[in-house]
Design a protein around this motif. Structure first.
Motif, PDB file in Angstrom:
ATOM      1  N   SER A 224      10.572  17.881  59.119  1.00 44.58           N
ATOM      2  CA  SER A 224      10.384  17.663  60.558  1.00 44.58           C
ATOM      3  C   SER A 224       9.892  18.917  61.263  1.00 44.58           C
ATOM      4  CB  SER A 224      11.664  17.141  61.203  1.00 44.58           C
ATOM      5  OG  SER A 224      12.680  18.073  61.021  1.00 44.58           O
TER       6      SER A 224
ATOM      7  N   ASP B  73      18.699  19.338  74.878  1.00 45.68           N
ATOM      8  CA  ASP B  73      17.673  18.847  73.964  1.00 45.68           C
ATOM      9  C   ASP B  73      17.783  17.348  73.725  1.00 45.68           C
ATOM     10  OD1 ASP B  73      16.066  21.157  72.515  1.00 45.68           O
ATOM     11  OD2 ASP B  73      18.091  21.878  72.928  1.00 45.68           O
ATOM     12  N   LEU B  74      16.661  16.762  73.314  1.00 46.04           N
ATOM     13  CA  LEU B  74      16.674  15.376  72.856  1.00 46.04           C
ATOM     14  C   LEU B  74      17.107  15.385  71.390  1.00 46.04           C
ATOM     15  CD1 LEU B  74      13.243  14.044  74.176  1.00 46.04           C
ATOM     16  CD2 LEU B  74      15.436  14.066  75.332  1.00 46.04           C
ATOM     17  N   CYS B  75      17.736  14.285  70.969  1.00 47.07           N
ATOM     18  CA  CYS B  75      18.173  14.221  69.572  1.00 47.07           C
ATOM     19  C   CYS B  75      17.078  13.513  68.769  1.00 47.07           C
ATOM     20  CB  CYS B  75      19.490  13.473  69.493  1.00 47.07           C
ATOM     21  SG  CYS B  75      20.050  13.281  67.800  1.00 47.07           S
ATOM     22  N   LEU B  76      16.039  14.238  68.404  1.00 42.91           N
ATOM     23  CA  LEU B  76      14.913  13.616  67.692  1.00 42.91           C
ATOM     24  C   LEU B  76      15.026  13.803  66.190  1.00 42.91           C
ATOM     25  CD1 LEU B  76      12.052  14.698  70.062  1.00 42.91           C
ATOM     26  CD2 LEU B  76      12.855  12.379  69.707  1.00 42.91           C
ATOM     27  N   THR B  77      15.593  14.928  65.781  1.00 40.11           N
ATOM     28  CA  THR B  77      15.797  15.170  64.360  1.00 40.11           C
ATOM     29  C   THR B  77      16.987  16.093  64.209  1.00 40.11           C
ATOM     30  OG1 THR B  77      14.880  16.175  62.405  1.00 40.11           O
ATOM     31  CG2 THR B  77      13.943  16.895  64.471  1.00 40.11           C
ATOM     32  N   THR B  78      17.774  15.861  63.146  1.00 39.56           N
ATOM     33  CA  THR B  78      19.034  16.609  63.034  1.00 39.56           C
ATOM     34  C   THR B  78      19.074  17.484  61.777  1.00 39.56           C
ATOM     35  OG1 THR B  78      20.019  14.774  61.821  1.00 39.56           O
ATOM     36  CG2 THR B  78      20.322  14.776  64.199  1.00 39.56           C
ATOM     37  N   GLU B  79      17.956  17.591  61.064  1.00 42.41           N
ATOM     38  CA  GLU B  79      18.046  18.230  59.746  1.00 42.41           C
ATOM     39  C   GLU B  79      18.225  19.750  59.779  1.00 42.41           C
ATOM     40  OE1 GLU B  79      14.499  17.739  57.470  1.00 42.41           O
ATOM     41  OE2 GLU B  79      13.248  17.832  59.245  1.00 42.41           O
ATOM     42  N   ALA B  80      17.770  20.421  60.830  1.00 43.47           N
ATOM     43  CA  ALA B  80      17.958  21.872  60.921  1.00 43.47           C
ATOM     44  C   ALA B  80      18.225  22.222  62.375  1.00 43.47           C
ATOM     45  CB  ALA B  80      16.699  22.592  60.439  1.00 43.47           C
ATOM     46  N   SER B  81      18.942  23.330  62.588  1.00 43.86           N
ATOM     47  CA  SER B  81      19.331  23.665  63.958  1.00 43.86           C
ATOM     48  C   SER B  81      18.116  23.833  64.870  1.00 43.86           C
ATOM     49  CB  SER B  81      20.164  24.942  63.951  1.00 43.86           C
ATOM     50  OG  SER B  81      19.386  26.018  63.477  1.00 43.86           O
TER      51      SER B  81
ATOM     52  N   ARG C   6      16.923  20.373  65.743  1.00 42.83           N
ATOM     53  CA  ARG C   6      17.837  19.618  66.601  1.00 42.83           C
ATOM     54  C   ARG C   6      17.812  20.165  68.021  1.00 42.83           C
ATOM     55  NH1 ARG C   6      20.061  17.437  69.945  1.00 42.83           N
ATOM     56  NH2 ARG C   6      22.068  16.335  69.983  1.00 42.83           N
ATOM     57  N   ASN C   7      17.745  21.484  68.145  1.00 45.07           N
ATOM     58  CA  ASN C   7      17.727  22.114  69.469  1.00 45.07           C
ATOM     59  C   ASN C   7      16.522  23.048  69.601  1.00 45.07           C
ATOM     60  OD1 ASN C   7      20.996  21.876  68.828  1.00 45.07           O
ATOM     61  ND2 ASN C   7      20.408  21.299  70.874  1.00 45.07           N
ATOM     62  N   PRO C   8      15.312  22.494  69.585  1.00 47.75           N
ATOM     63  CA  PRO C   8      14.134  23.378  69.625  1.00 47.75           C
ATOM     64  C   PRO C   8      14.076  24.246  70.880  1.00 47.75           C
ATOM     65  CG  PRO C   8      13.478  21.078  69.855  1.00 47.75           C
ATOM     66  CD  PRO C   8      14.928  21.088  69.511  1.00 47.75           C
TER      67      PRO C   8
END
Lengths: 375, 105
Positions: free
Chosen positions: B87, B53-61, B64-66
């Motif tokens: 996000s 995954d790209l690290c676009l947002t880290t607030e929820a699993s 972070r790893n859609p």
């Protein structure tokens, strides 16, 4: 041939002179038109650029990631699955991955710990955004709360390159023993398996075999990973376009209104032209050149501004809506790409609706009765 | 001195825009060559660590790893819970989790 070109050139001269007679109004129209092309173009270029970036970076992702779910939730995968999956025909390598999230209450941010076989015990490598946020650089010590309430410190041996920040902004690469001590992850369990299958045609069959071997396994294919990012940025771009469609609609209403509400001066001008011998076809051609010159200037300027805004200015106008947000946000630039398909899409989104909105009023203007308007 | 015809000025403006487009194309080409090293570095990291995954947002699993998430994770706080991270509104569920059940025509 030359005669036809010269005729069109004269008509263009006339159309431009007519536009210049109403400088203020037409400059405002071209300004708004350029702005609409700029906003839609920026969204299209950014969305396409980041989709392309994701596809190129994740092209090396494992062909299959194997997870395990129990009662609808993720559960760690038993490490002995590794050998059983490796024994399947078509599989070249299986890498058991041990990773997880960590919430830092001080920074109010989540990190991702990932076990790296190359990491030395007691030492960690940090993602660039995390390193900046924590102010931790090579040689420093960084501490984390372990699962049992103890405080665990590590030496920072390096920071992952800023060039890979889009992938690694929040990563902490750590040795396996350290990670298990920090999180309490029991030996014999890993987070998931990364499976390499060299022959792309065999990937679905291998995934099926894995699901047959372990009924509660959840294989995720690389093609699904890539489609996720296509869909994610299509979604964001689509939302932005939905918002901008109101602007486009307002602009079309403005263009249509301007084209229908011909001023008395314009009507008299058309009447005189018809009285001195211009036929409806000539007036239509003149109106065509008028619309064409407005569209070409606005489309050219708007799309160029959009390109430089997205790829040289880092998309500062639309970036907040399209990139998303995060406490540990990566700093990255998208590799520029300008293809004919994007310009054609932009053309169909802007010039075609503008032409459609102005063509009927132009035809009505061209068929006006000279006697009626000059009376 | 002869006065320039409006069509000549218009032609010049169009040529200027075409030159701008050519410059943009050239910029895209050179910038892509310059970015190739960074891209290779990223691809090597993906291959070495098996990143997905790209690290676009880290607030929820699931943000972070859609690509790795499932259809339940965003709603597991309690039965009938709504996904609530900001996000999450900007991240569409992966297509492999949202198959259409409409009949094929």
């Amino acid at each position: 041939m030359l005669r036809a070109v010269e005729r069109h050139r004269h008509l263009l001269d006339f159309a431009l002179a007519s536009l210049l007679r109403r400088k203020g109004k037409n400059a405002a129209l071209i300004g708004v038109y350029t702005l609409v092309v700029f906003l839609l173009g920026s969204t299209l270029f950014f969305t396409h650029g980041i989709k392309r970036e994701a596809a190129r970076l994740l092209a090396e992702a494992p062909e299959i990631v194997v997870q395990r779910t129990v009662m609808g939730r993720y559960e760690p995968v038993p490490a002995d699955w590794t050998e059983k999956v490796r024994a399947l025909r078509g599989v070249s390598e299986v890498q058991p991955r041990l990773w997880g999230y960590y919430f830092d209450p001080g920074l109010k941010a989540n990190y991702t710990f990932l076990v790296d076989r190359r990491a030395e015990p007691g030492k960690v490598l940090l993602g660039a955004a995390l390193s900046r946020a924590r102010g931790a650089y090579p040689g420093d010590t960084i501490s984390f709360d372990a699962f049992d309430g103890t405080f665990t410190s590590f030496e920072v041996t390096g920071v992952l390159s800023e060039a890979s920040e889009l992938l690694s902004a929040d990563l902490i690469l750590i040795a396996e023993g350290d990670y298990r001590r920090l999180t309490g992850a029991p030996a014999g369990l890993v987070t998931d398996l990364a499976v390499r299958v060299p022959n792309a045609k065999e990937v679905p069959a291998v995934a099926e075999k894995i699901a047959g071997l372990f009924p509660h396994a959840r294989p995720i294919l690389r093609s699904e990973i890539l489609r996720t990012y296509d869909s994610l940025f299509d979604w964001r771009g689509g939302m932005m376009l939905a918002v901008l469609s109101a602007t486009l609609l307002a602009f079309l209403i403005l263009a249509w209104d301007k084209a229908t509400a011909l001023s008395a001066e314009e009507r008299r001008e058309i009447g005189i032209l018809k009285a001195v011998g211009w036929d409806t076809g000539d007036i239509m051609l003149m109106k065509f050149w008028e619309g064409c010159s407005v569209s070409l200037l606005a489309f050219g300027a708007g799309s160029l501004l959009a390109y430089w805004h997205v790829f040289a200015g880092n998309g500062f106008v639309i970036v907040a809506a399209l990139k998303g947000w995060s406490t540990l946000y990566p700093s990255f630039r998208i590799a520029p790409y300008l293809g004919p398909e994007q310009l054609i899409t932009l053309f169909f989104l802007t010039v075609v609706p503008y032409t459609a909105a102005t063509i009927v009023p132009a035809w009505r203007a061209a068929t006006v009765d000279p006697d009626q308007v000059m009376r | 001195m002869t006065r320039l015809r409006p069509s000549t000025l218009f032609g010049a403006a169009i040529l200027l825009l075409l030159a701008g487009t050519a410059a943009a194309g050239l910029h895209a080409r050179t910038a892509r060559i310059a970015a190739a090293a960074a891209e290779n570095e990223g691809r090597t990291l993906v291959a070495r660590l098996g990143l997905t995954d790209l690290c676009l947002t880290t607030e929820a699993s699931y943000c972070r790893n859609p690509a790795l998430t499932d259809a339940r994770t965003p709603f597991q706080d309690h039965p009938g819970a709504l996904e609530h991270f900001p996000s999450g509104a900007l991240i569409a569920p992966p297509p492999h989790l949202t198959p259409t059940h409409a009949p094929r025509r």
